[in-house]
Motif scaffolding. Structure first.
Motif, PDB file in Angstrom:
ATOM      1  N   ILE A  14       0.772  -1.023   0.156  1.00 59.71           N
ATOM      2  CA  ILE A  14       0.035   0.003   0.034  1.00 59.71           C
ATOM      3  C   ILE A  14       0.828   1.273   0.039  1.00 59.71           C
ATOM      4  CG2 ILE A  14      -0.360  -0.073   2.519  1.00 59.71           C
ATOM      5  CD1 ILE A  14      -3.109   0.791   0.431  1.00 59.71           C
ATOM      6  N   LEU A  15       2.071   1.148   0.704  1.00 61.91           N
ATOM      7  CA  LEU A  15       2.829   2.392   0.614  1.00 61.91           C
ATOM      8  C   LEU A  15       3.533   2.677  -0.698  1.00 61.91           C
ATOM      9  CD1 LEU A  15       4.329   1.979   4.297  1.00 61.91           C
ATOM     10  CD2 LEU A  15       2.426   3.415   3.518  1.00 61.91           C
ATOM     11  N   GLY A  16       4.294   1.697  -0.887  1.00 59.19           N
ATOM     12  CA  GLY A  16       4.895   1.874  -2.464  1.00 59.19           C
ATOM     13  C   GLY A  16       3.979   2.260  -3.479  1.00 59.19           C
ATOM     14  N   LEU A  33       8.731  -1.389  -8.716  1.00 61.44           N
ATOM     15  CA  LEU A  33       9.087  -2.972  -8.907  1.00 61.44           C
ATOM     16  C   LEU A  33       8.638  -3.550  -7.702  1.00 61.44           C
ATOM     17  CD1 LEU A  33      12.241  -1.001  -9.628  1.00 61.44           C
ATOM     18  CD2 LEU A  33      12.160  -3.311 -10.845  1.00 61.44           C
ATOM     19  N   GLU A  34       7.809  -4.666  -7.787  1.00 65.52           N
ATOM     20  CA  GLU A  34       7.420  -5.745  -6.835  1.00 65.52           C
ATOM     21  C   GLU A  34       7.790  -7.036  -7.134  1.00 65.52           C
ATOM     22  OE1 GLU A  34       5.650  -5.860  -3.911  1.00 65.52           O
ATOM     23  OE2 GLU A  34       5.884  -8.105  -4.299  1.00 65.52           O
ATOM     24  N   ARG A  35       8.258  -7.677  -6.128  1.00 67.50           N
ATOM     25  CA  ARG A  35       9.022  -9.026  -6.057  1.00 67.50           C
ATOM     26  C   ARG A  35       7.901  -9.991  -6.616  1.00 67.50           C
ATOM     27  NH1 ARG A  35      11.375 -10.801  -0.706  1.00 67.50           N
ATOM     28  NH2 ARG A  35       9.084 -10.680  -0.228  1.00 67.50           N
ATOM     29  N   GLY A  36       6.760  -9.950  -5.949  1.00 66.61           N
ATOM     30  CA  GLY A  36       5.686 -10.910  -6.526  1.00 66.61           C
ATOM     31  C   GLY A  36       4.630 -10.235  -7.271  1.00 66.61           C
ATOM     32  N   ALA A  42       1.707  -7.733   3.521  1.00 64.58           N
ATOM     33  CA  ALA A  42       0.738  -7.264   4.363  1.00 64.58           C
ATOM     34  C   ALA A  42      -0.445  -6.540   3.775  1.00 64.58           C
ATOM     35  CB  ALA A  42       1.653  -6.194   5.248  1.00 64.58           C
ATOM     36  N   SER A  43      -0.359  -5.846   2.748  1.00 64.77           N
ATOM     37  CA  SER A  43      -1.216  -4.780   2.308  1.00 64.77           C
ATOM     38  C   SER A  43      -2.237  -5.733   1.454  1.00 64.77           C
ATOM     39  CB  SER A  43      -0.543  -3.918   1.244  1.00 64.77           C
ATOM     40  OG  SER A  43       0.426  -3.159   1.986  1.00 64.77           O
ATOM     41  N   GLY A  44      -2.094  -6.968   1.247  1.00 65.20           N
ATOM     42  CA  GLY A  44      -3.296  -7.626   0.797  1.00 65.20           C
ATOM     43  C   GLY A  44      -3.873  -8.896   1.685  1.00 65.20           C
ATOM     44  N   VAL A  45      -3.279  -9.209   2.721  1.00 65.34           N
ATOM     45  CA  VAL A  45      -3.633 -10.114   3.835  1.00 65.34           C
ATOM     46  C   VAL A  45      -4.037  -9.530   4.993  1.00 65.34           C
ATOM     47  CG1 VAL A  45      -2.211 -11.803   2.658  1.00 65.34           C
ATOM     48  CG2 VAL A  45      -1.529 -10.742   4.729  1.00 65.34           C
ATOM     49  N   ASN A  46      -3.959  -8.159   5.247  1.00 65.62           N
ATOM     50  CA  ASN A  46      -4.485  -7.437   6.443  1.00 65.62           C
ATOM     51  C   ASN A  46      -5.727  -7.450   6.802  1.00 65.62           C
ATOM     52  OD1 ASN A  46      -5.468  -4.581   6.183  1.00 65.62           O
ATOM     53  ND2 ASN A  46      -3.800  -4.911   4.639  1.00 65.62           N
ATOM     54  N   ALA A  47      -5.960  -7.276   7.915  1.00 62.97           N
ATOM     55  CA  ALA A  47      -7.543  -7.296   8.391  1.00 62.97           C
ATOM     56  C   ALA A  47      -8.467  -5.993   7.971  1.00 62.97           C
ATOM     57  CB  ALA A  47      -7.690  -7.167  10.110  1.00 62.97           C
ATOM     58  N   GLY A  48      -7.789  -5.067   7.135  1.00 64.42           N
ATOM     59  CA  GLY A  48      -8.677  -4.197   6.693  1.00 64.42           C
ATOM     60  C   GLY A  48      -9.229  -3.045   7.729  1.00 64.42           C
ATOM     61  N   THR A  49      -8.994  -3.053   8.750  1.00 64.82           N
ATOM     62  CA  THR A  49      -9.683  -2.286   9.894  1.00 64.82           C
ATOM     63  C   THR A  49      -9.273  -0.949   9.546  1.00 64.82           C
ATOM     64  OG1 THR A  49      -9.673  -4.182  11.463  1.00 64.82           O
ATOM     65  CG2 THR A  49     -10.410  -2.207  12.163  1.00 64.82           C
ATOM     66  N   LEU A  50     -10.142  -0.011   9.735  1.00 65.49           N
ATOM     67  CA  LEU A  50      -9.723   1.466   9.604  1.00 65.49           C
ATOM     68  C   LEU A  50     -10.321   1.989  10.819  1.00 65.49           C
ATOM     69  CD1 LEU A  50     -11.020   1.732   6.035  1.00 65.49           C
ATOM     70  CD2 LEU A  50      -8.767   1.142   6.310  1.00 65.49           C
ATOM     71  N   ALA A 171      12.082  -8.908  -8.656  1.00 64.96           N
ATOM     72  CA  ALA A 171      12.708  -8.584  -7.356  1.00 64.96           C
ATOM     73  C   ALA A 171      13.929  -7.733  -7.726  1.00 64.96           C
ATOM     74  CB  ALA A 171      13.004  -9.687  -6.694  1.00 64.96           C
ATOM     75  N   VAL A 172      14.191  -6.605  -6.691  1.00 65.16           N
ATOM     76  CA  VAL A 172      15.381  -5.940  -6.675  1.00 65.16           C
ATOM     77  C   VAL A 172      16.391  -6.713  -5.918  1.00 65.16           C
ATOM     78  CG1 VAL A 172      16.482  -3.792  -6.408  1.00 65.16           C
ATOM     79  CG2 VAL A 172      14.273  -3.847  -7.350  1.00 65.16           C
ATOM     80  N   SER A 173      17.659  -7.009  -6.479  1.00 66.06           N
ATOM     81  CA  SER A 173      18.714  -7.465  -5.601  1.00 66.06           C
ATOM     82  C   SER A 173      19.795  -6.677  -5.174  1.00 66.06           C
ATOM     83  CB  SER A 173      19.099  -8.611  -6.399  1.00 66.06           C
ATOM     84  OG  SER A 173      19.847  -8.115  -7.566  1.00 66.06           O
ATOM     85  N   HIS A 332       2.512   1.665  12.170  1.00 63.65           N
ATOM     86  CA  HIS A 332       1.835   1.015  13.018  1.00 63.65           C
ATOM     87  C   HIS A 332       0.306   0.888  12.454  1.00 63.65           C
ATOM     88  CE1 HIS A 332      -0.293  -0.711  16.488  1.00 63.65           C
ATOM     89  NE2 HIS A 332       0.933  -1.353  16.733  1.00 63.65           N
ATOM     90  N   SER A 333      -0.502   0.091  12.338  1.00 65.56           N
ATOM     91  CA  SER A 333      -1.838   0.039  11.435  1.00 65.56           C
ATOM     92  C   SER A 333      -1.790   0.635  10.345  1.00 65.56           C
ATOM     93  CB  SER A 333      -2.797   0.498  12.667  1.00 65.56           C
ATOM     94  OG  SER A 333      -3.219  -0.056  13.517  1.00 65.56           O
ATOM     95  N   GLY A 334      -0.716   0.398   9.417  1.00 65.52           N
ATOM     96  CA  GLY A 334      -0.339   1.148   8.340  1.00 65.52           C
ATOM     97  C   GLY A 334      -1.245   0.878   7.200  1.00 65.52           C
ATOM     98  N   TYR A 335      -2.197   0.084   7.048  1.00 66.79           N
ATOM     99  CA  TYR A 335      -3.118   0.054   6.301  1.00 66.79           C
ATOM    100  C   TYR A 335      -4.005   1.302   6.445  1.00 66.79           C
ATOM    101  CZ  TYR A 335      -6.381  -1.878   2.502  1.00 66.79           C
ATOM    102  OH  TYR A 335      -6.937  -2.067   1.467  1.00 66.79           O
ATOM    103  N   THR A 336      -4.480   1.350   7.545  1.00 69.80           N
ATOM    104  CA  THR A 336      -5.400   2.744   7.819  1.00 69.80           C
ATOM    105  C   THR A 336      -4.417   3.926   7.464  1.00 69.80           C
ATOM    106  OG1 THR A 336      -6.281   1.615   9.763  1.00 69.80           O
ATOM    107  CG2 THR A 336      -6.587   4.045   9.683  1.00 69.80           C
ATOM    108  N   SER A 337      -3.452   4.155   8.036  1.00 73.42           N
ATOM    109  CA  SER A 337      -2.597   5.492   7.757  1.00 73.42           C
ATOM    110  C   SER A 337      -1.938   5.644   6.596  1.00 73.42           C
ATOM    111  CB  SER A 337      -1.723   5.861   8.856  1.00 73.42           C
ATOM    112  OG  SER A 337      -2.318   5.614  10.197  1.00 73.42           O
TER     113      SER A 337
END
Ligand SMILES: Cc1cc2nc3c(=O)[nH]c(=O)nc-3n(C[C@H](O)[C@H](O)[C@H](O)COP(=O)(O)OP(=O)(O)OC[C@H]3O[C@@H](n4cnc5c(N)ncnc54)[C@H](O)[C@@H]3O)c2cc1C
Lengths: 374, 364
Positions: A14-16, A33-36, A42-50, A171-173, A332-337
């Motif tokens: 979410i941040l990038g 650039l994203e490895r996967g 984290a940004s796709g598997v989190n609980a999504g609480t805002l 992936a960036v190495s 912390h709670s980085g999906y929200t912020s």
């Protein structure tokens, strides 16, 4: 081959993704650039609480702004992440919890979060699904949730529309720094850029090491579980005073049970393992809060990696000593912020004055050097 | 670990009255229940005939049998079956029962669609090409109360996947299987795999292989073994080798046919838990989904109560076909616990709030 981007963002969480989006909209040529696949850590598997009621006090002003962004995602992101704005409750079942709750709610209120303390009875009017054992509750109207697994799809479309070059499975190495900028070594060749943002989630530690910078990042391995679809058992976001519960029911009927209980996991090989006692503990807490939940069945449990710096505050700002290099992570709670902090960083990269202060990492590096000297 | 039944979707496959072929053997054998007649039996593999004969014997009525394989495909298995006289005899008995009951058998045919309002009423059968895709030349319609349909078995390798043992894709073995050495050891020390969960090879192979794996595990654990163990191991190896050609021949008849998957109509539901259609899968791939887990995030396919056990193989095949990549590259859905849905009330039992080991509060 000799193309030089204005900006390369390494890490598509979410941040990038948000940083890339706003920099591109600000006129830069941007590669991500994203490895996967985009937003599948984290940004796709989190609980999504805002929620404000689990957000760190220092981040409340940012989280409020970010909540505003989430609730208008259709406008600035342009695609649906399943955001639902609803009331949030933080429950206290014991005297100790009531004390923690009152203290924490007060501190968060001072920071701007509109949390009020209400009786158990009043809480039941807000959320008829909660148990009778609630002594006190923190009530906040600025709450809600998103459907985290939709993040990747929504951002992928937005990035595409903003002309960001999205390179998934890339992936960036390593990074080479020269007077002209940066060369990123990837699995299929070099990418050249004038500026870089390292946005690797828990992997910002190895990323910063490419530049010779040692910033220790603790890896939290957060556990989550989801039920099968059930008829409505709740209509708000429910947590508890200690912050160790987060519960909400999605419109399609599943209930996601979280709260930051820790699983086992290894950042280097990506593997995670749930501990049965903790799953049971988390689920007991959930059923204690929403008794009807006990009739549901558990469909799936999983865990993901969340980053934490030594002072548990974000690492968002320029990288000291490396002009043109920035880091964005460990919120912390980085999906929200996240979206708001990333937008602030984009303002800084675009040479605008950020609307609110960033969280530069100099403070953490000083901590490191002084530790090293001891 | 067993196997799951594979059903390659067709219009109407989610109607009440449509059940699995392997599932029907459980109903017939364990519960002694005959599916409501008339019954159409369709799909592939020897179970088609075993089940049809079983229904006739139990007093049910079979309206038609549709087999994806051709009569020639079956003849092709004869040399392998000749080595296994018992299987051959069994097969001939089924054939005789079916012939005596004058049940029409449509070889190289498939269910084009199942129709009905509240439940199944009609089954429409039509011919397929050698690769398994329907040929729009003719149709035959049968009134039916039950359609029994199955397109082979998929290994239930959930536990090795969950534990992240090395997995490979092998079409002839039914799908994703753990990588094993000749004695059933997986890539994880102390974890062994045998039976259908390690590859579809039939009951006899499973017995011999199970014995082999048991002896190996005991030996690895330093347990005392019977003095005859070496000859038992040899025997097991021999037995597996002896039935090998017949079990491969049967497995091939039941292997997934890509052309059949490719012919699933776009409005047909593929993930029945989440009502995801083929069209939605195709669109998600057009939108950039490149691996199976991303596809799941884009569409919710595989997120329902079965957690993708039923639709996984077909959706992965659709993905491979559309992207023209091999199945290994498409990957598999990440395995997560629990292996089967668990009721929360069973999970929590009775407890006191004070006894929940709630961790320390998060930082403020
Ligand atoms: C289980 C769980 C539940 C959570 N629940 C909530 C919640 O309810 N509410 C909330 O606000 N927050 C929650 N969080 C926190 C939130 O998810 C994170 O703070 C946020 O998603 C972090 O985003 P990120 O972009 O920094 O990291 P990530 O999403 O992890 O992204 C980093 C990306 O970098 C990529 N990468 C790594 N190395 C390389 C490389 N060498 N080259 C290229 N790419 C690379 C990774 O593949 C990854 O996609 C939760 C976290 C977890 C794990």
């Amino acid at each position: 081959m000799s193309h030089v981007f204005d900006l390369a963002v390494v890490g598509g969480g979410i941040l990038g993704a948000t940083t890339a989006l706003f920099c591109a909209r600000g006129g830069m040529t941007v590669v991500l650039l994203e490895r996967g696949a985009l937003c599948r850590e984290a940004s796709g598997v989190n609980a999504g609480t805002l929620t404000m009621q689990m957000t760190r006090v220092a981040l409340i002003p940012y989280a409020l702004k970010a909540h505003g962004m989430w609730s208008t995602a259709s406008q600035w992101l342009g695609h649906d992440v399943g955001v639902r704005i609803c009331d949030g409750l933080s429950l206290a079942f014991t005297k100790d919890e009531a004390e923690i709750l009152s203290f924490r709610a007060e501190r968060r209120r001072e920071a701007g979060a509109p949390i009020s303390i209400i009786s158990g009875k009043a809480a039941k009017e807000v959320e008829p699904g909660i148990s009778d054992g609630v002594l006190l509750a923190g009530h906040c109207k600025v709450d809600g949730f998103a459907n985290a697994y939709l993040t990747g799809l929504a951002y992928q479309r937005a990035l595409h529309e903003a002309d960001v070059s999205l390179l998934e499975n890339r992936a960036v190495s390593g990074i080479e720094v020269s007077d002209l900028g940066f060369s990123l070594a990837t699995s299929t060749g070099t990418v050249r850029t004038r500026r870089i943002v390292l946005a690797g989630g828990v992997w910002i530690e190895p990323m910063l090491a490419w530049l010779g910078i040692h910033l220790p990042i603790k890896t939290l391995v957060n556990q989550l579980a989801v039920t099968e679809r059930v008829s409505p058992v709740m209509r708000t976001v429910v947590g508890i005073a200690s912050g160790l519960l987060s519960l909400k029911q999605y419109p399609h009927g599943t209930v996601v049970i979280g709260g930051g209980w820790q699983a086992l996991g290894d950042r280097d090989d990506g593997g995670t393992e749930l501990l049965p006692d903790r799953v049971i503990g988390n689920v007991r807490l959930a059923c204690h809060a929403i008794p009807d939940l006990a009739n549901a069945r558990l469909a799936r449990g999983w865990a993901g990696f969340e980053a934490e710096t030594r002072d548990a505050l974000p690492a968002v700002g320029p990288i000291p000593g490396v002009p043109g290099a920035f880091v964005c992570g460990s919120i912390h709670s980085g999906y929200t912020s996240g979206p708001y902090l990333a937008r602030l960083l984009a303002q800084r990269i675009l040479d605008d004055e950020p609307e609110m202060p960033l969280f530069p990492i100099d403070r953490l590096l000083e901590l490191e050097t002084s530790r090293g000297a001891n | 670990m067993g196997a799951y039944e594979r059903v390659v979707p067709f219009p109407g496959w989610t109607l009440p009255g449509v059940i699995g072929l392997a599932a029907s053997t459980v109903i017939l054998k364990s519960h002694r229940v005959i599916p409501a007649s008339p019954v159409v039996v369709a799909g592939c593999g020897p179970l088609l005939f075993a089940v049809s004969a079983g229904i006739i014997k139990a007093g049910g009525r079979v309206a038609a049998i549709a087999d994806l394989a051709s009569a020639r495909d079956w003849l092709g298995t004869a040399p392998a079956l000749a080595l296994r006289p018992s299987m051959m005899t069994q097969g001939l008995q089924w054939a005789a029962q079916i012939a005596k009951a004058r049940i029409p058998v449509f070889f190289q045919s498939t269910v084009l669609r199942a129709e009905g309002h509240e439940g199944l009423e009609k089954v429409i059968i039509g011919p397929v090409s050698r690769t398994g895709s329907p040929k729009p030349v003719s149709e035959a319609c049968f009134h039916a109360s039950c359609l029994i349909v199955g397109h082979g078995l998929v290994p239930g390798a959930d536990i090795p996947r969950l534990l992240r043992a090395h997995i490979r894709f092998d079409r002839d073995l039914g799908g994703h299987v753990p990588v094993l050495d000749s004695c059933g050891r997986t890539s994880i020390a102390g974890l062994y795999a045998t039976g259908d969960g390690s590859g579809i090879r039939g009951a006899e192979t499973a017995v011999s292989h199970g014995k082999l794996v048991g002896l190996t595990a005991a030996q690895d654990a330093g347990r005392p073994l019977p003095s005859s163990w070496k000859s038992e191991v040899d025997q097991a190896h021999k037995k597996i080798a002896h039935v090998r050609s017949a079990s491969i021949a049967m497995a091939r008849l039941m292997a997934l046919r890509p052309a059949q998957v490719d012919s699933i109509p776009s409005e047909t539901i593929v993930c029945r838990c989440e009502d995801v259609t083929r069209d939605e899968i195709d669109k998600a791939i057009d939108c950039g989904a490149r691996d199976i887990n991303q596809l799941k995030h884009f569409t919710r396919c595989g997120m329902g109560p079965c957690q993708g056990r039923m639709c996984g193989d077909v959706i992965q095949e659709l993905c491979a076909l559309k992207l023209s990549i091999d199945r290994q590259a498409v990957g598999q859905w990440t395995a997560r616990p629990p292996l089967r849905a668990v009721s929360l009330s069973d999970l929590i039992g009775t407890f006191e709030y004070d006894d929940i080991p709630i961790p320390n509060p998060a930082p403020l």
